[in-house]
Design a protein around this motif. Structure first.
Motif, PDB file in Angstrom:
ATOM      1  N   LEU A   1       0.815  -1.209   0.000  1.00 35.56           N
ATOM      2  CA  LEU A   1       0.000   0.000   0.000  1.00 35.56           C
ATOM      3  C   LEU A   1       0.853   1.265   0.000  1.00 35.56           C
ATOM      4  O   LEU A   1       0.571   2.229  -0.733  1.00 35.56           O
ATOM      5  CB  LEU A   1      -0.943  -0.028   1.202  1.00 35.56           C
ATOM      6  N   LYS A   2       1.891   1.286   0.812  1.00 38.43           N
ATOM      7  CA  LYS A   2       2.724   2.491   0.909  1.00 38.43           C
ATOM      8  C   LYS A   2       3.425   2.800  -0.415  1.00 38.43           C
ATOM      9  O   LYS A   2       3.506   3.961  -0.822  1.00 38.43           O
ATOM     10  CB  LYS A   2       3.761   2.307   2.027  1.00 38.43           C
ATOM     11  N   ARG A   3       3.929   1.768  -1.063  1.00 37.59           N
ATOM     12  CA  ARG A   3       4.632   1.979  -2.325  1.00 37.59           C
ATOM     13  C   ARG A   3       3.683   2.544  -3.381  1.00 37.59           C
ATOM     14  O   ARG A   3       4.031   3.477  -4.115  1.00 37.59           O
ATOM     15  CB  ARG A   3       5.234   0.666  -2.804  1.00 37.59           C
ATOM     16  N   CYS A   4       2.477   1.975  -3.468  1.00 40.88           N
ATOM     17  CA  CYS A   4       1.519   2.449  -4.470  1.00 40.88           C
ATOM     18  C   CYS A   4       1.037   3.861  -4.154  1.00 40.88           C
ATOM     19  O   CYS A   4       0.838   4.677  -5.057  1.00 40.88           O
ATOM     20  CB  CYS A   4       0.339   1.490  -4.537  1.00 40.88           C
ATOM     21  N   LYS A   5       0.877   4.146  -2.881  1.00 40.28           N
ATOM     22  CA  LYS A   5       0.444   5.494  -2.499  1.00 40.28           C
ATOM     23  C   LYS A   5       1.502   6.524  -2.870  1.00 40.28           C
ATOM     24  O   LYS A   5       1.183   7.621  -3.365  1.00 40.28           O
ATOM     25  CB  LYS A   5       0.169   5.531  -0.991  1.00 40.28           C
ATOM     26  N   ALA A   6       2.773   6.185  -2.645  1.00 39.13           N
ATOM     27  CA  ALA A   6       3.854   7.102  -3.007  1.00 39.13           C
ATOM     28  C   ALA A   6       3.949   7.273  -4.518  1.00 39.13           C
ATOM     29  O   ALA A   6       4.188   8.379  -5.017  1.00 39.13           O
ATOM     30  CB  ALA A   6       5.175   6.578  -2.441  1.00 39.13           C
ATOM     31  N   ALA A   7       3.770   6.177  -5.269  1.00 35.84           N
ATOM     32  CA  ALA A   7       3.835   6.263  -6.734  1.00 35.84           C
ATOM     33  C   ALA A   7       2.711   7.136  -7.280  1.00 35.84           C
ATOM     34  O   ALA A   7       2.910   7.921  -8.212  1.00 35.84           O
ATOM     35  CB  ALA A   7       3.761   4.860  -7.340  1.00 35.84           C
ATOM     36  N   HIS A   8       1.526   7.002  -6.699  1.00 28.82           N
ATOM     37  CA  HIS A   8       0.402   7.813  -7.161  1.00 28.82           C
ATOM     38  C   HIS A   8       0.607   9.290  -6.826  1.00 28.82           C
ATOM     39  O   HIS A   8       0.222  10.169  -7.602  1.00 28.82           O
ATOM     40  CB  HIS A   8      -0.898   7.318  -6.528  1.00 28.82           C
TER      41      HIS A   8
END
Length: 522
Positions: free
Chosen positions: A252-259
């Motif tokens: 979740l954290k990685r995808c949130k940062a990418a977005h």
């Protein structure tokens, strides 16, 4: 007595003589075997491991002093013959005779050994990744398919907004749109992961047929084609395994940062998320209590070709996708799916409108393939009656989903006049799903049963309708007016009974008793 003892001594000497000769013969045999072992070139570990697998050949020596095993070499000869390319074995007292040409080769050293070994390795990885795969119910699979279609549409929008993003970058950005709600994020990720697992399982079954075909007697041309197919199968398994492993490692954290890195260029999430739509409807009710009638009044002044679509949708809460004439990929049809006719509106002699809808989001155990209902004459404006009479009393309404939503945005800009809401300060607007929730709420307040509401919304289960509508506490000043004639709703399938009465008890048309306090509950 003396003669007897002499005879005994003579017999003992004879016995010792024979025993010594037998012992000498045994010693000679052991020495010969040891000598052959020392000069046998296949007594190495490699030759021992291959013994019995058909990839070694026994070669008799020329002088008859022993037997040697010649191991198979790594590089096969022309036509797959290995034995005739092996070096001759040097034995004690002479040179070994040429090996037999009928020596068999192992699968790892034949003409397609490298391709087959690559395929076997890819299969092992795929089976490890799908070891914990479990089948799901049909309605769950249909839900996953809907999520994948949604992600596919957003994938296209993301590609159009930023063509520099690679595939590995786009997936985290897409899933990052749901990072604010962990349950939505993991549901979307699971839908992708489940699809990849299913593809891996099918790919493993397909390649198994190729491996079985390899051992059948076929022509050289067919074997060459089979090798190409095995190479493609290995590549497919490797790609799917890589994608599956990649999805599993997306947190979740990685995808949130990418977005967050590309958020300004990513189109906002559509208004079909239930929690966000309900929150938006609550804001609309607070800011402008008569927002539905204000929207319809402004829509009536529009010259857009979607004016009629928006009116019918706002009165009945029809899904935007049900106006889309594209084939429905989730419909369980034996025949090839035809293009949906959209929404059919017919003017009746009573002045009412009959609206026929071919459902979207339809699976084998979910959704209504077809439903119809009547709209009261009092809710039909004169301009729509004139259009229907001019068209012969019947109209087919079709529209692409995005085109219809764009029309709602244009009308909302005129109705709400630049008002903002939320922390990002987004323009206040009404979406088709806002009207869907609003209509469901009004029908609940007028006393519709959960089964009636489920059919009206195009559901097959009475439990599904619990997601739509809003709770309104306190004493109600007036019963809202609805445009649907109660009892006129018909559907292609019966509705499954509600499993619990929770929704019915919470949405009953009864005023709440505010006299209860903490002391009365003790």
């Amino acid at each position: 007595m003396k003669s007897t003892s002499v005879l005994r001594r003579l017999a003992a000497k004879v016995e010792n003589l024979f025993n010594s000769k037998a012992s000498s013969a045994a010693n000679d045999a052991q020495f010969d075997a040891k000598q052959r072992n020392e000069f046998d070139i296949t007594k190495s570990k490699d030759a021992g491991a291959s013994d019995g697998l058909g990839n070694v050949v026994r070669v008799p020596s020329n002088d008859g002093t022993g037997v040697s095993q010649a191991p198979a070499i790594a590089t096969p000869g022309t036509g797959g013959v290995i034995a005739n390319k092996q070096p001759r074995a040097a034995l004690q007292g002479g040179e070994a005779s040429p090996p037999h040409l009928g020596a068999a080769s192992s699968p790892s050293t034949d003409a397609g050994g490298d391709v087959r070994q690559r395929l076997i390795g890819a299969v092992q990885i795929a089976r490890a990744l799908t070891a914990n795969h479990q089948s799901v119910r049909i309605n769950t699979k249909a839900n996953y398919q809907r999520k994948q279609l949604l992600l596919k549409n957003r994938w296209k929008k993301l590609q159009a907004s930023d063509a520099t993003l690679s595939i590995d970058q786009m997936l985290p950005v897409l899933l990052g749109q749901y990072a604010s709600n962990p349950s939505s994020f993991y549901a979307m990720r699971r839908s992708i992961h489940f699809s990849l697992e299913e593809q891996l399982i099918r790919a493993v079954k397909d390649q198994d047929k190729l491996q079985k075909a390899w051992h059948k007697p076929i022509s050289p041309e067919e074997r060459s084609s089979l090798l190409c197919a095995m190479k493609d199968a290995a590549q497919q398994l490797e790609d799917l395994s890589k994608s599956t492993d990649f999805i599993l490692n997306l947190d979740l954290k990685r995808c949130k940062a990418a977005h967050a890195l590309v958020a300004p260029n990513v189109p906002p999430v559509d208004g079909d998320d239930f929690a966000k739509t309900k929150a938006l409807v609550t804001i609309l009710n607070r800011r402008l209590p008569n927002w539905q009638s204000a929207f319809r009044a402004e829509n009536a002044q529009s010259s857009s070709p979607y004016r009629t679509h928006a009116l019918i949708q706002s009165l009945l809460g029809i899904r935007p996708a049900e106006f889309d004439p594209s084939p429905n990929p989730l419909t369980d049809a034996k025949e090839p799916s035809q293009a949906r006719p959209g929404v059919l509106v017919t003017l009746l002699s009573t002045g009412n409108l009959k609206v026929s809808i071919e459902g979207a989001k339809v699976g084998k155990h979910s959704g209504q393939k077809f439903r119809s209902m009547e709209v009261t004459a009092s809710a039909v404006p004169p301009w729509l009656v004139a259009e229907l009479q001019q068209a012969g009393g019947c109209m087919h309404l079709t529209a692409k989903t995005q085109a219809l939503r764009d029309h709602y945005e244009r009308i909302s800009a005129r109705v709400f006049k630049g008002a903002k809401y939320g922390k990002p300060r987004r323009p206040l607007h009404a979406t088709p799903y806002c009207f869907r929730h609003a209509v469901a709420t009004d029908l609940r307040q007028t006393g519709w049963e959960v089964e009636e509401l489920a059919i009206f919304l195009g559901q097959k289960s009475a439990d599904t309708q619990k997601r739509y509508g809003l709770r309104k506490g306190g004493r109600r000043k007036a019963v809202p007016s609805v445009a649907v004639v109660r009892g006129s709703v018909q559907a292609s399938s019966p509705v499954k009974s509600q499993k619990s009465t929770w929704a019915k008890a919470n949405f009953e048309n009864k005023p709440q008793d505010r006299s209860l306090n903490k002391s009365s509950l003790k």
